[in-house]
Design a protein around this motif. Structure first.
Motif, PDB file in Angstrom:
ATOM      1  N   ALA A 147     -27.848  35.648 101.176  1.00 26.42           N
ATOM      2  CA  ALA A 147     -28.847  35.307 101.606  1.00 26.42           C
ATOM      3  C   ALA A 147     -29.851  34.724 100.916  1.00 26.42           C
ATOM      4  N   TRP A 148     -30.560  35.862 100.455  1.00 22.10           N
ATOM      5  CA  TRP A 148     -32.168  36.186  99.714  1.00 22.10           C
ATOM      6  C   TRP A 148     -32.412  34.651  98.698  1.00 22.10           C
ATOM      7  N   ASP A 149     -31.137  34.767  97.703  1.00 20.24           N
ATOM      8  CA  ASP A 149     -31.120  34.145  96.978  1.00 20.24           C
ATOM      9  C   ASP A 149     -31.188  32.324  96.948  1.00 20.24           C
ATOM     10  N   GLU A 150     -30.277  31.771  97.522  1.00 22.10           N
ATOM     11  CA  GLU A 150     -29.692  30.863  97.976  1.00 22.10           C
ATOM     12  C   GLU A 150     -30.902  29.929  99.326  1.00 22.10           C
ATOM     13  N   ILE A 151     -30.829  31.169  99.999  1.00 26.76           N
ATOM     14  CA  ILE A 151     -31.820  30.652 101.602  1.00 26.76           C
ATOM     15  C   ILE A 151     -33.679  31.164 101.666  1.00 26.76           C
ATOM     16  N   LEU A 152     -33.673  32.510 101.630  1.00 23.31           N
ATOM     17  CA  LEU A 152     -34.473  33.117 102.219  1.00 23.31           C
ATOM     18  C   LEU A 152     -35.370  33.302 101.043  1.00 23.31           C
ATOM     19  N   VAL A 153     -35.395  33.039 100.027  1.00 22.66           N
ATOM     20  CA  VAL A 153     -36.591  33.259  98.973  1.00 22.66           C
ATOM     21  C   VAL A 153     -37.488  31.930  98.854  1.00 22.66           C
ATOM     22  N   LYS A 154     -36.157  31.328  99.072  1.00 21.48           N
ATOM     23  CA  LYS A 154     -36.863  29.510  99.286  1.00 21.48           C
ATOM     24  C   LYS A 154     -38.075  29.763 101.042  1.00 21.48           C
ATOM     25  N   GLN A 155     -37.064  29.072 102.157  1.00 24.21           N
ATOM     26  CA  GLN A 155     -37.752  29.106 103.623  1.00 24.21           C
ATOM     27  C   GLN A 155     -39.114  30.102 103.612  1.00 24.21           C
ATOM     28  N   LEU A 156     -38.808  31.764 103.397  1.00 24.70           N
ATOM     29  CA  LEU A 156     -40.281  32.331 102.934  1.00 24.70           C
ATOM     30  C   LEU A 156     -41.587  31.944 101.969  1.00 24.70           C
ATOM     31  N   ASP A 157     -41.044  30.789 101.663  1.00 21.96           N
ATOM     32  CA  ASP A 157     -42.320  31.135 100.088  1.00 21.96           C
ATOM     33  C   ASP A 157     -42.921  29.235 100.836  1.00 21.96           C
ATOM     34  N   TYR A 158     -44.349  29.276 101.061  1.00 22.67           N
ATOM     35  CA  TYR A 158     -44.869  28.586 101.646  1.00 22.67           C
ATOM     36  C   TYR A 158     -44.705  27.275 100.404  1.00 22.67           C
ATOM     37  N   ARG A 159     -44.881  27.742  99.424  1.00 20.90           N
ATOM     38  CA  ARG A 159     -44.552  26.499  98.383  1.00 20.90           C
ATOM     39  C   ARG A 159     -43.308  25.626  98.328  1.00 20.90           C
ATOM     40  N   HIS A 160     -42.950  25.961  99.488  1.00 22.83           N
ATOM     41  CA  HIS A 160     -41.249  25.776  98.822  1.00 22.83           C
ATOM     42  C   HIS A 160     -41.614  24.135  99.984  1.00 22.83           C
ATOM     43  N   MET A 161     -40.905  23.190  99.484  1.00 20.70           N
ATOM     44  CA  MET A 161     -41.296  22.102 100.069  1.00 20.70           C
ATOM     45  C   MET A 161     -40.064  21.056 100.363  1.00 20.70           C
ATOM     46  N   PRO A 162     -39.703  20.119 101.098  1.00 26.25           N
ATOM     47  CA  PRO A 162     -40.980  19.950 101.815  1.00 26.25           C
ATOM     48  C   PRO A 162     -41.196  20.124 103.175  1.00 26.25           C
ATOM     49  N   CYS A 163     -40.483  21.469 103.423  1.00 31.03           N
ATOM     50  CA  CYS A 163     -40.952  22.444 104.768  1.00 31.03           C
ATOM     51  C   CYS A 163     -40.117  23.616 103.673  1.00 31.03           C
ATOM     52  N   ASN A 164     -40.729  24.561 104.827  1.00 32.53           N
ATOM     53  CA  ASN A 164     -40.386  26.173 104.805  1.00 32.53           C
ATOM     54  C   ASN A 164     -40.501  26.680 106.162  1.00 32.53           C
ATOM     55  N   PHE A 165     -40.307  27.947 106.480  1.00 34.79           N
ATOM     56  CA  PHE A 165     -40.847  28.909 107.419  1.00 34.79           C
ATOM     57  C   PHE A 165     -42.021  28.699 107.526  1.00 34.79           C
ATOM     58  N   VAL A 166     -42.478  29.610 106.705  1.00 33.18           N
ATOM     59  CA  VAL A 166     -43.864  30.093 106.910  1.00 33.18           C
ATOM     60  C   VAL A 166     -45.492  29.085 107.218  1.00 33.18           C
ATOM     61  N   GLU A 167     -44.873  27.790 106.444  1.00 34.04           N
ATOM     62  CA  GLU A 167     -45.335  26.732 107.382  1.00 34.04           C
ATOM     63  C   GLU A 167     -45.935  26.579 108.756  1.00 34.04           C
ATOM     64  N   ILE A 168     -44.793  27.382 109.605  1.00 37.58           N
ATOM     65  CA  ILE A 168     -44.845  27.013 111.037  1.00 37.58           C
ATOM     66  C   ILE A 168     -45.187  28.107 111.314  1.00 37.58           C
ATOM     67  N   PHE A 169     -45.561  29.335 111.029  1.00 39.02           N
ATOM     68  CA  PHE A 169     -46.221  30.606 111.683  1.00 39.02           C
ATOM     69  C   PHE A 169     -46.955  29.695 112.624  1.00 39.02           C
ATOM     70  N   PRO A 170     -47.538  29.794 112.731  1.00 36.29           N
ATOM     71  CA  PRO A 170     -49.245  29.766 113.603  1.00 36.29           C
ATOM     72  C   PRO A 170     -48.111  28.364 114.686  1.00 36.29           C
ATOM     73  N   ARG A 171     -47.234  28.112 114.297  1.00 35.76           N
ATOM     74  CA  ARG A 171     -46.951  27.095 116.044  1.00 35.76           C
ATOM     75  C   ARG A 171     -45.662  28.276 116.845  1.00 35.76           C
ATOM     76  N   LEU A 172     -44.971  29.302 116.291  1.00 34.92           N
ATOM     77  CA  LEU A 172     -43.678  29.672 117.116  1.00 34.92           C
ATOM     78  C   LEU A 172     -44.333  29.996 118.045  1.00 34.92           C
ATOM     79  N   GLU A 173     -45.131  29.911 118.395  1.00 33.30           N
ATOM     80  CA  GLU A 173     -45.761  30.800 119.913  1.00 33.30           C
ATOM     81  C   GLU A 173     -47.081  29.931 120.675  1.00 33.30           C
ATOM     82  N   GLU A 174     -47.042  28.327 120.501  1.00 35.09           N
ATOM     83  CA  GLU A 174     -48.029  27.149 120.957  1.00 35.09           C
ATOM     84  C   GLU A 174     -47.727  26.870 122.337  1.00 35.09           C
ATOM     85  N   HIS A 175     -46.459  27.741 122.985  1.00 32.02           N
ATOM     86  CA  HIS A 175     -46.010  27.685 124.009  1.00 32.02           C
ATOM     87  C   HIS A 175     -46.449  27.902 125.239  1.00 32.02           C
ATOM     88  N   LYS A 176     -47.372  29.718 124.946  1.00 35.14           N
ATOM     89  CA  LYS A 176     -48.109  30.526 125.497  1.00 35.14           C
ATOM     90  C   LYS A 176     -49.782  30.389 125.447  1.00 35.14           C
TER      91      LYS A 176
END
Length: 179
Positions: A147-176
């Motif tokens: 899970a870490w080596d194949e998914i999470l290390v990439k999705q928790l890295d802001y440098r991973h393109m084309p998209c990742n979980f880190v770049e949308i942190f600021p928008r996770l609670e935009e509905h509030k």
């Protein structure tokens, strides 16, 4: 000529929760594996706990960490199987505001390459609550590595393109936000 944007790494604060009725910190190889990989990737270990297989207790610590400004991501290990004591998935779903459905699918694909059809027995899951990502991984060290080596290390890295979980942190609670 197009320019390539180079992004700087952004460390994420990650809490690790081992769910087990029998393991101690000294025997927690899956937790140790995650902690080592978190450090190797440059992230911050925000907290680490071991908790017994109790749905309400698991959900309570997940909520506590989600409410903490010191935790961005929670990774649990254990309790995702099919036995009567396996209640981690239910506890996670008690907390989720949104489930990340594709995580289970991608994890199953990764697992199939390693353990074949035995991957069908995993109920790995992920979701978002209170601006925090939550991931429930199986208790095996191999599953945590996968899970870490194949998914999470990439999705928790802001440098991973084309998209990742880190770049949308600021928008996770935009509905509030007030409109």
């Amino acid at each position: 000529m197009t320019q390539t944007t180079v992004r700087e790494f952004i460390p994420v604060r990650i809490a690790v929760l081992t769910v087990s009725d029998t393991r101690t910190l000294a025997e927690d190889k899956s937790g140790d594996t995650l902690v080592a990989r978190i450090a190797d990737a440059g992230h911050i270990l925000a907290d680490r706990k071991i908790i017994r297989d109790d749905r309400d207790d698991i959900a309570a610590i997940l909520r506590e960490w989600c409410e903490s400004k010191d935790v961005d991501v929670i990774i649990s290990t254990g309790g995702t199987g099919l036995t009567g004591r396996d209640v981690t998935v239910e506890a996670h779903r008690d907390v989720y505001e949104k489930e990340i459905d594709a995580f289970s699918t991608v994890f199953t694909i990764v697992s199939m390459q390693k353990i074949g059809t035995s991957a069908i027995q995993s109920r790995a899951t992920a979701g978002v609550a209170m601006g925090t990502y939550l991931f429930a991984l199986p208790g095996s060290t191999g599953a945590c590595k996968d899970a870490w080596d194949e998914i999470l290390v990439k999705q928790l890295d802001y440098r991973h393109m084309p998209c990742n979980f880190v770049e949308i942190f600021p928008r996770l609670e935009e509905h509030k936000r007030r409109k």
